[in-house]
Design a protein around this motif. Sequence first.
Motif, PDB file in Angstrom:
ATOM      1  N   ARG A   1       0.870  -1.186   0.000  1.00  0.00           N
ATOM      2  CA  ARG A   1       0.000   0.000   0.000  1.00  0.00           C
ATOM      3  C   ARG A   1       0.897   1.222   0.000  1.00  0.00           C
ATOM      4  NH1 ARG A   1      -4.185  -1.901   4.676  1.00  0.00           N
ATOM      5  NH2 ARG A   1      -5.019  -3.671   3.536  1.00  0.00           N
ATOM      6  N   GLY A   2       1.117   1.761  -1.178  1.00  0.00           N
ATOM      7  CA  GLY A   2       2.026   2.895  -1.302  1.00  0.00           C
ATOM      8  C   GLY A   2       3.439   2.451  -1.000  1.00  0.00           C
ATOM      9  N   ALA A   3       4.059   3.039   0.017  1.00  0.00           N
ATOM     10  CA  ALA A   3       5.415   2.660   0.415  1.00  0.00           C
ATOM     11  C   ALA A   3       5.404   1.657   1.566  1.00  0.00           C
ATOM     12  CB  ALA A   3       6.193   3.901   0.831  1.00  0.00           C
ATOM     13  N   ASP A   4       4.218   1.277   2.050  1.00  0.00           N
ATOM     14  CA  ASP A   4       4.092   0.361   3.182  1.00  0.00           C
ATOM     15  C   ASP A   4       3.790  -1.057   2.704  1.00  0.00           C
ATOM     16  OD1 ASP A   4       4.350   2.632   4.686  1.00  0.00           O
ATOM     17  OD2 ASP A   4       2.231   2.739   5.244  1.00  0.00           O
ATOM     18  N   VAL A   5       4.190  -2.029   3.493  1.00  0.00           N
ATOM     19  CA  VAL A   5       3.852  -3.433   3.262  1.00  0.00           C
ATOM     20  C   VAL A   5       3.062  -3.902   4.471  1.00  0.00           C
ATOM     21  CG1 VAL A   5       4.735  -5.769   2.959  1.00  0.00           C
ATOM     22  CG2 VAL A   5       5.911  -3.862   1.870  1.00  0.00           C
ATOM     23  N   VAL A   6       1.840  -4.387   4.224  1.00  0.00           N
ATOM     24  CA  VAL A   6       0.975  -4.872   5.293  1.00  0.00           C
ATOM     25  C   VAL A   6       0.992  -6.399   5.250  1.00  0.00           C
ATOM     26  CG1 VAL A   6      -1.370  -4.896   6.219  1.00  0.00           C
ATOM     27  CG2 VAL A   6      -0.484  -2.841   5.108  1.00  0.00           C
TER      28      VAL A   6
ATOM     29  N   ARG B   1      -6.013 -11.261   9.442  1.00  0.00           N
ATOM     30  CA  ARG B   1      -5.874 -10.194  10.428  1.00  0.00           C
ATOM     31  C   ARG B   1      -4.501  -9.561  10.299  1.00  0.00           C
ATOM     32  NH1 ARG B   1      -8.131 -12.015  16.120  1.00  0.00           N
ATOM     33  NH2 ARG B   1      -8.476  -9.771  16.215  1.00  0.00           N
ATOM     34  N   THR B   2      -4.438  -8.246  10.423  1.00  0.00           N
ATOM     35  CA  THR B   2      -3.172  -7.536  10.288  1.00  0.00           C
ATOM     36  C   THR B   2      -2.212  -7.964  11.389  1.00  0.00           C
ATOM     37  OG1 THR B   2      -4.272  -5.632   9.308  1.00  0.00           O
ATOM     38  CG2 THR B   2      -2.077  -5.276  10.211  1.00  0.00           C
ATOM     39  N   ALA B   3      -1.022  -8.423  10.966  1.00  0.00           N
ATOM     40  CA  ALA B   3       0.000  -8.847  11.921  1.00  0.00           C
ATOM     41  C   ALA B   3       1.023  -7.745  12.129  1.00  0.00           C
ATOM     42  CB  ALA B   3       0.684 -10.118  11.440  1.00  0.00           C
ATOM     43  N   THR B   4       1.438  -7.083  11.050  1.00  0.00           N
ATOM     44  CA  THR B   4       2.407  -5.994  11.158  1.00  0.00           C
ATOM     45  C   THR B   4       2.369  -5.153   9.894  1.00  0.00           C
ATOM     46  OG1 THR B   4       4.683  -5.473  11.773  1.00  0.00           O
ATOM     47  CG2 THR B   4       4.380  -7.237  10.201  1.00  0.00           C
ATOM     48  N   VAL B   5       2.904  -3.947  10.011  1.00  0.00           N
ATOM     49  CA  VAL B   5       3.050  -3.041   8.879  1.00  0.00           C
ATOM     50  C   VAL B   5       4.518  -2.635   8.813  1.00  0.00           C
ATOM     51  CG1 VAL B   5       2.370  -0.838   7.865  1.00  0.00           C
ATOM     52  CG2 VAL B   5       0.700  -2.172   9.163  1.00  0.00           C
ATOM     53  N   LEU B   6       5.120  -2.856   7.658  1.00  0.00           N
ATOM     54  CA  LEU B   6       6.524  -2.475   7.452  1.00  0.00           C
ATOM     55  C   LEU B   6       6.568  -1.175   6.669  1.00  0.00           C
ATOM     56  CD1 LEU B   6       7.878  -5.966   6.369  1.00  0.00           C
ATOM     57  CD2 LEU B   6       7.910  -4.962   8.644  1.00  0.00           C
ATOM     58  N   ARG B   7       7.460  -0.293   7.077  1.00  0.00           N
ATOM     59  CA  ARG B   7       7.581   1.007   6.415  1.00  0.00           C
ATOM     60  C   ARG B   7       9.035   1.290   6.076  1.00  0.00           C
ATOM     61  NH1 ARG B   7       3.593   1.832  10.402  1.00  0.00           N
ATOM     62  NH2 ARG B   7       1.651   2.550   9.483  1.00  0.00           N
ATOM     63  N   GLY B   8       9.233   2.119   5.082  1.00  0.00           N
ATOM     64  CA  GLY B   8      10.567   2.616   4.756  1.00  0.00           C
ATOM     65  C   GLY B   8      11.518   1.554   4.264  1.00  0.00           C
ATOM     66  N   ALA B   9      12.741   1.593   4.803  1.00  0.00           N
ATOM     67  CA  ALA B   9      13.803   0.692   4.363  1.00  0.00           C
ATOM     68  C   ALA B   9      13.456  -0.765   4.654  1.00  0.00           C
ATOM     69  CB  ALA B   9      15.110   1.065   5.050  1.00  0.00           C
ATOM     70  N   ARG B  10      12.793  -1.020   5.776  1.00  0.00           N
ATOM     71  CA  ARG B  10      12.437  -2.409   6.108  1.00  0.00           C
ATOM     72  C   ARG B  10      11.433  -2.971   5.110  1.00  0.00           C
ATOM     73  NH1 ARG B  10      13.542  -6.872   6.369  1.00  0.00           N
ATOM     74  NH2 ARG B  10      12.595  -8.317   7.808  1.00  0.00           N
ATOM     75  N   ALA B  11      10.520  -2.155   4.630  1.00  0.00           N
ATOM     76  CA  ALA B  11       9.556  -2.601   3.626  1.00  0.00           C
ATOM     77  C   ALA B  11      10.263  -2.934   2.315  1.00  0.00           C
ATOM     78  CB  ALA B  11       8.492  -1.536   3.403  1.00  0.00           C
ATOM     79  N   ALA B  12      11.194  -2.081   1.889  1.00  0.00           N
ATOM     80  CA  ALA B  12      11.939  -2.328   0.657  1.00  0.00           C
ATOM     81  C   ALA B  12      12.786  -3.589   0.777  1.00  0.00           C
ATOM     82  CB  ALA B  12      12.816  -1.131   0.328  1.00  0.00           C
ATOM     83  N   GLU B  13      13.403  -3.774   1.940  1.00  0.00           N
ATOM     84  CA  GLU B  13      14.218  -4.971   2.181  1.00  0.00           C
ATOM     85  C   GLU B  13      13.346  -6.227   2.152  1.00  0.00           C
ATOM     86  OE1 GLU B  13      16.588  -6.764   5.974  1.00  0.00           O
ATOM     87  OE2 GLU B  13      16.812  -4.612   5.587  1.00  0.00           O
ATOM     88  N   PHE B  14      12.164  -6.140   2.741  1.00  0.00           N
ATOM     89  CA  PHE B  14      11.242  -7.277   2.749  1.00  0.00           C
ATOM     90  C   PHE B  14      10.852  -7.657   1.323  1.00  0.00           C
ATOM     91  CE2 PHE B  14       6.863  -8.735   2.415  1.00  0.00           C
ATOM     92  CZ  PHE B  14       6.906  -9.895   3.179  1.00  0.00           C
ATOM     93  N   LEU B  15      10.532  -6.678   0.494  1.00  0.00           N
ATOM     94  CA  LEU B  15      10.120  -6.967  -0.883  1.00  0.00           C
ATOM     95  C   LEU B  15      11.242  -7.621  -1.677  1.00  0.00           C
ATOM     96  CD1 LEU B  15       8.014  -3.785  -1.646  1.00  0.00           C
ATOM     97  CD2 LEU B  15       7.191  -6.120  -1.226  1.00  0.00           C
ATOM     98  N   ASP B  16      12.485  -7.252  -1.410  1.00  0.00           N
ATOM     99  CA  ASP B  16      13.620  -7.904  -2.062  1.00  0.00           C
ATOM    100  C   ASP B  16      13.771  -9.346  -1.598  1.00  0.00           C
ATOM    101  OD1 ASP B  16      14.231  -5.635  -3.508  1.00  0.00           O
ATOM    102  OD2 ASP B  16      15.756  -4.948  -2.073  1.00  0.00           O
ATOM    103  N   GLU B  17      13.630  -9.569  -0.295  1.00  0.00           N
ATOM    104  CA  GLU B  17      13.823 -10.899   0.277  1.00  0.00           C
ATOM    105  C   GLU B  17      12.692 -11.863  -0.071  1.00  0.00           C
ATOM    106  OE1 GLU B  17      14.501 -10.836   4.480  1.00  0.00           O
ATOM    107  OE2 GLU B  17      16.031  -9.275   4.312  1.00  0.00           O
ATOM    108  N   VAL B  18      11.473 -11.361  -0.197  1.00  0.00           N
ATOM    109  CA  VAL B  18      10.328 -12.240  -0.419  1.00  0.00           C
ATOM    110  C   VAL B  18      10.399 -12.926  -1.783  1.00  0.00           C
ATOM    111  CG1 VAL B  18       8.663 -10.614  -1.414  1.00  0.00           C
ATOM    112  CG2 VAL B  18       7.866 -12.440   0.072  1.00  0.00           C
ATOM    113  N   GLU B  19      11.048 -12.301  -2.736  1.00  0.00           N
ATOM    114  CA  GLU B  19      11.164 -12.887  -4.068  1.00  0.00           C
ATOM    115  C   GLU B  19      12.218 -13.986  -4.132  1.00  0.00           C
ATOM    116  OE1 GLU B  19      11.747  -9.829  -6.918  1.00  0.00           O
ATOM    117  OE2 GLU B  19       9.926  -8.771  -6.328  1.00  0.00           O
ATOM    118  N   SER B  20      13.187 -13.968  -3.223  1.00  0.00           N
ATOM    119  CA  SER B  20      14.293 -14.916  -3.314  1.00  0.00           C
ATOM    120  C   SER B  20      14.178 -16.101  -2.361  1.00  0.00           C
ATOM    121  CB  SER B  20      15.620 -14.195  -3.051  1.00  0.00           C
ATOM    122  OG  SER B  20      15.639 -13.698  -1.730  1.00  0.00           O
ATOM    123  N   GLY B  21      13.244 -16.086  -1.440  1.00  0.00           N
ATOM    124  CA  GLY B  21      13.165 -17.166  -0.452  1.00  0.00           C
ATOM    125  C   GLY B  21      11.743 -17.649  -0.257  1.00  0.00           C
TER     126      GLY B  21
END
Length: 72
Positions: free
Chosen positions: A12-17, A23-43
């Motif tokens: 959602r925009g720059a955030d990852v929910v 049920r919502t477990a966490t919301v990642l913002r900023g650098a952690r969201a970008a890092e998560f999106l990189d990692e989710v594709e490789s593992g």
Amino acid sequence: MPAPNGFAYSVRGADVVITHHGRTATVLRGARAAEFLDEVESGDPQLLMARVTGNYRRGNERAARQHARNQR
């Protein structure tokens, strides 16, 4: 130990929910969201989301706490 399941994520925009069974477990913002999106594709995305949300423990904590090597 069974593999984690029931996790999903949406961008959602720059955030990852991250949700767990709808049920919502966490919301990642900023650098952690970008890092998560990189990692989710490789593992394994389910394992990654479980680690990020802290939902990776499966009930053996009490037994480990009572083990002799953990007694002080």
